[in-house]
Design an enzyme around this catalytic site. Structure first.
Site, PDB file in Angstrom:
ATOM      1  N   ASP A   7       0.777  -1.089  -0.309  1.00  0.00           N
ATOM      2  CA  ASP A   7      -0.063  -0.337   0.016  1.00  0.00           C
ATOM      3  C   ASP A   7       0.535   1.106  -0.080  1.00  0.00           C
ATOM      4  O   ASP A   7       2.572   0.840  -0.199  1.00  0.00           O
ATOM      5  CB  ASP A   7      -0.861   0.026   1.424  1.00  0.00           C
ATOM      6  CG  ASP A   7      -0.164  -0.127   2.793  1.00  0.00           C
ATOM      7  OD1 ASP A   7       0.673   0.460   2.637  1.00  0.00           O
ATOM      8  OD2 ASP A   7      -1.365   0.599   3.480  1.00  0.00           O
ATOM      9  N   HIS A   8       0.324   2.645   0.375  1.00  0.00           N
ATOM     10  CA  HIS A   8       0.896   3.750  -0.001  1.00  0.00           C
ATOM     11  C   HIS A   8       2.069   3.866   1.226  1.00  0.00           C
ATOM     12  O   HIS A   8       3.144   4.395   1.346  1.00  0.00           O
ATOM     13  CB  HIS A   8       0.220   4.715   0.464  1.00  0.00           C
ATOM     14  CG  HIS A   8      -0.704   4.509   1.831  1.00  0.00           C
ATOM     15  ND1 HIS A   8      -1.905   4.220   1.514  1.00  0.00           N
ATOM     16  CD2 HIS A   8      -1.013   5.141   2.693  1.00  0.00           C
ATOM     17  CE1 HIS A   8      -2.703   3.110   3.020  1.00  0.00           C
ATOM     18  NE2 HIS A   8      -1.865   5.449   3.675  1.00  0.00           N
ATOM     19  N   CYS A  64       3.128  -2.691   3.890  1.00  0.00           N
ATOM     20  CA  CYS A  64       2.649  -1.514   4.393  1.00  0.00           C
ATOM     21  C   CYS A  64       3.117  -0.959   5.267  1.00  0.00           C
ATOM     22  O   CYS A  64       4.425  -1.078   5.253  1.00  0.00           O
ATOM     23  CB  CYS A  64       0.869  -1.768   4.727  1.00  0.00           C
ATOM     24  SG  CYS A  64       1.324  -3.005   6.492  1.00  0.00           S
ATOM     25  N   GLY A  65       2.737   0.200   6.092  1.00  0.00           N
ATOM     26  CA  GLY A  65       2.996   1.138   6.567  1.00  0.00           C
ATOM     27  C   GLY A  65       3.622   0.501   8.124  1.00  0.00           C
ATOM     28  O   GLY A  65       5.154   0.529   8.927  1.00  0.00           O
ATOM     29  N   THR A  66       3.067  -0.979   9.317  1.00  0.00           N
ATOM     30  CA  THR A  66       3.409  -1.979  10.078  1.00  0.00           C
ATOM     31  C   THR A  66       4.316  -3.079   9.237  1.00  0.00           C
ATOM     32  O   THR A  66       4.732  -3.921  10.317  1.00  0.00           O
ATOM     33  CB  THR A  66       2.998  -1.956  11.089  1.00  0.00           C
ATOM     34  OG1 THR A  66       1.097  -2.594  10.371  1.00  0.00           O
ATOM     35  CG2 THR A  66       2.014  -1.177  11.426  1.00  0.00           C
ATOM     36  N   GLY A  67       3.100  -3.611   8.481  1.00  0.00           N
ATOM     37  CA  GLY A  67       3.713  -4.766   7.794  1.00  0.00           C
ATOM     38  C   GLY A  67       2.404  -5.349   8.412  1.00  0.00           C
ATOM     39  O   GLY A  67       2.504  -6.241   7.622  1.00  0.00           O
ATOM     40  N   VAL A  68       1.960  -5.185   9.141  1.00  0.00           N
ATOM     41  CA  VAL A  68       1.500  -5.754   9.938  1.00  0.00           C
ATOM     42  C   VAL A  68      -0.413  -5.804   9.084  1.00  0.00           C
ATOM     43  O   VAL A  68      -0.577  -7.463   8.940  1.00  0.00           O
ATOM     44  CB  VAL A  68       0.496  -5.431  11.603  1.00  0.00           C
ATOM     45  CG1 VAL A  68      -0.301  -5.963  11.988  1.00  0.00           C
ATOM     46  CG2 VAL A  68       2.033  -5.177  12.273  1.00  0.00           C
ATOM     47  N   GLY A  69      -1.101  -5.459   8.761  1.00  0.00           N
ATOM     48  CA  GLY A  69      -2.456  -5.198   7.930  1.00  0.00           C
ATOM     49  C   GLY A  69      -2.307  -5.919   6.536  1.00  0.00           C
ATOM     50  O   GLY A  69      -3.185  -6.863   6.832  1.00  0.00           O
ATOM     51  N   HIS A  97      11.227 -22.598   9.071  1.00  0.00           N
ATOM     52  CA  HIS A  97      10.063 -24.166  10.598  1.00  0.00           C
ATOM     53  C   HIS A  97       8.964 -23.756  10.047  1.00  0.00           C
ATOM     54  O   HIS A  97       7.995 -25.056  10.515  1.00  0.00           O
ATOM     55  CB  HIS A  97      10.571 -23.143  11.696  1.00  0.00           C
ATOM     56  CG  HIS A  97      11.740 -23.486  12.653  1.00  0.00           C
ATOM     57  ND1 HIS A  97      11.418 -24.010  13.900  1.00  0.00           N
ATOM     58  CD2 HIS A  97      12.369 -23.932  12.321  1.00  0.00           C
ATOM     59  CE1 HIS A  97      13.244 -24.361  14.065  1.00  0.00           C
ATOM     60  NE2 HIS A  97      13.753 -24.354  12.531  1.00  0.00           N
ATOM     61  N   ASN A  98       8.558 -22.700   9.299  1.00  0.00           N
ATOM     62  CA  ASN A  98       6.997 -22.875   8.949  1.00  0.00           C
ATOM     63  C   ASN A  98       7.347 -22.433   6.961  1.00  0.00           C
ATOM     64  O   ASN A  98       5.323 -22.351   7.077  1.00  0.00           O
ATOM     65  CB  ASN A  98       6.444 -21.000   9.473  1.00  0.00           C
ATOM     66  CG  ASN A  98       6.781 -20.862  11.027  1.00  0.00           C
ATOM     67  OD1 ASN A  98       7.231 -19.501  11.320  1.00  0.00           O
ATOM     68  ND2 ASN A  98       6.835 -21.761  11.963  1.00  0.00           N
ATOM     69  N   HIS A 132       8.583 -30.760  11.293  1.00  0.00           N
ATOM     70  CA  HIS A 132       7.570 -28.865  11.133  1.00  0.00           C
ATOM     71  C   HIS A 132       6.610 -29.258  10.258  1.00  0.00           C
ATOM     72  O   HIS A 132       6.336 -28.799   9.969  1.00  0.00           O
ATOM     73  CB  HIS A 132       9.000 -27.928  10.886  1.00  0.00           C
ATOM     74  CG  HIS A 132       9.514 -28.050  11.814  1.00  0.00           C
ATOM     75  ND1 HIS A 132       9.866 -27.307  12.827  1.00  0.00           N
ATOM     76  CD2 HIS A 132      11.546 -27.590  11.479  1.00  0.00           C
ATOM     77  CE1 HIS A 132      10.551 -27.048  13.633  1.00  0.00           C
ATOM     78  NE2 HIS A 132      11.795 -27.788  12.278  1.00  0.00           N
ATOM     79  N   ARG A 135       3.196 -29.738  12.108  1.00  0.00           N
ATOM     80  CA  ARG A 135       2.867 -28.618  12.217  1.00  0.00           C
ATOM     81  C   ARG A 135       2.415 -27.515  11.369  1.00  0.00           C
ATOM     82  O   ARG A 135       0.740 -26.661  11.627  1.00  0.00           O
ATOM     83  CB  ARG A 135       3.677 -27.711  12.694  1.00  0.00           C
ATOM     84  CG  ARG A 135       4.716 -28.504  14.447  1.00  0.00           C
ATOM     85  CD  ARG A 135       5.589 -28.416  14.726  1.00  0.00           C
ATOM     86  NE  ARG A 135       6.185 -28.950  15.723  1.00  0.00           N
ATOM     87  CZ  ARG A 135       6.827 -29.974  16.338  1.00  0.00           C
ATOM     88  NH1 ARG A 135       8.311 -28.301  15.982  1.00  0.00           N
ATOM     89  NH2 ARG A 135       7.488 -30.196  17.954  1.00  0.00           N
TER      90      ARG A 135
HETATM   91  C1  RB5 Z   1      -2.090   2.959   6.279  1.00  0.00           C
HETATM   92  O1  RB5 Z   1      -2.336   4.185   6.708  1.00  0.00           O
HETATM   93  C2  RB5 Z   1      -1.724   1.848   7.411  1.00  0.00           C
HETATM   94  O2  RB5 Z   1      -2.288   1.029   8.149  1.00  0.00           O
HETATM   95  C3  RB5 Z   1      -1.195   0.654   6.805  1.00  0.00           C
HETATM   96  O3  RB5 Z   1      -0.012   0.838   5.584  1.00  0.00           O
HETATM   97  C4  RB5 Z   1      -0.602  -0.183   7.551  1.00  0.00           C
HETATM   98  O4  RB5 Z   1       0.431   0.121   9.153  1.00  0.00           O
HETATM   99  C5  RB5 Z   1      -1.871  -1.471   8.551  1.00  0.00           C
HETATM  100  O5  RB5 Z   1      -1.380  -2.218   9.005  1.00  0.00           O
END
Ligand code: RB5
Length: 152
Positions: A7-8, A64-69, A97-98, A132, A135
């Site tokens: 994403d951005h 993404c910003g955090t990699g989490v989303g 392992h995964n 592994h 699992r």
């Molecule tokens: C976008 O602002 C931000 O929320 C997205 O890049 C990401 O960090 C979400 O997990």
């Protein structure tokens, strides 16, 4: 062939990783986004992960910003094992392992120097199999359970 998507919030880091992939001569397909205009990470995660599931790409690199989303989005797709990493050990052992097939990086978390180290160890570490596999098979079984879910 690698599938790339961001994403951005991950766009600039993806561009840095693309330069690194070019230097290493590793082919990739970029599923977007293509500039820093705001966009939604599930929309770019899906086509990149679909390419992996279909076997058109070997692995995905997602940003993404955090990699989490984008890791949450990727892990919704059957056949994807995505891991968000900001340390070398996790990037190595999520492969060993995964048998992870998607590496997720946060453009607002890691700098480009660390990112290329994480990408390299992720790409260069083989899956160990052995104990592994049981699992990883259970992860696949969870996908089947969800496909068949009718009630809680
Ligand atoms: C976008 O602002 C931000 O929320 C997205 O890049 C990401 O960090 C979400 O997990």
């Amino acid at each position: 062939m690698l599938a790339l998507a961001s994403d951005h919030g991950g766009f600039a880091l993806k561009q840095a990783v693309i330069e690194h992939l070019k230097e290493r001569g590793i082919p990739y397909k970029d599923f977007g986004c293509y500039d820093e205009k705001s966009c939604d990470y599930p929309d770019v995660a899906a086509p990149a992960c679909d390419a992996v599931v279909r076997g058109e790409c070997d692995k995905a690199l997602l940003f993404c910003g955090t990699g989490v989303g984008i890791s949450i989005a990727a892990n919704k797709i059957n056949g994807i094992r995505a891991c968000v990493c900001s340390d070398y050990f996790s990037a190595k052992f999520t492969r060993a392992h995964n048998d992870a097939n998607a590496l997720c990086l946060g453009g607002r978390v890691v700098g480009p120097g660390l990112a290329v180290e994480l990408v390299d160890v992720f790409l260069d570490t083989p899956y160990e199999g052995g104990r592994h596999q049981r699992r990883v098979d259970k992860l696949t079984a969870l996908e089947e359970r969800e496909r068949n879910r009718t009630t809680n």
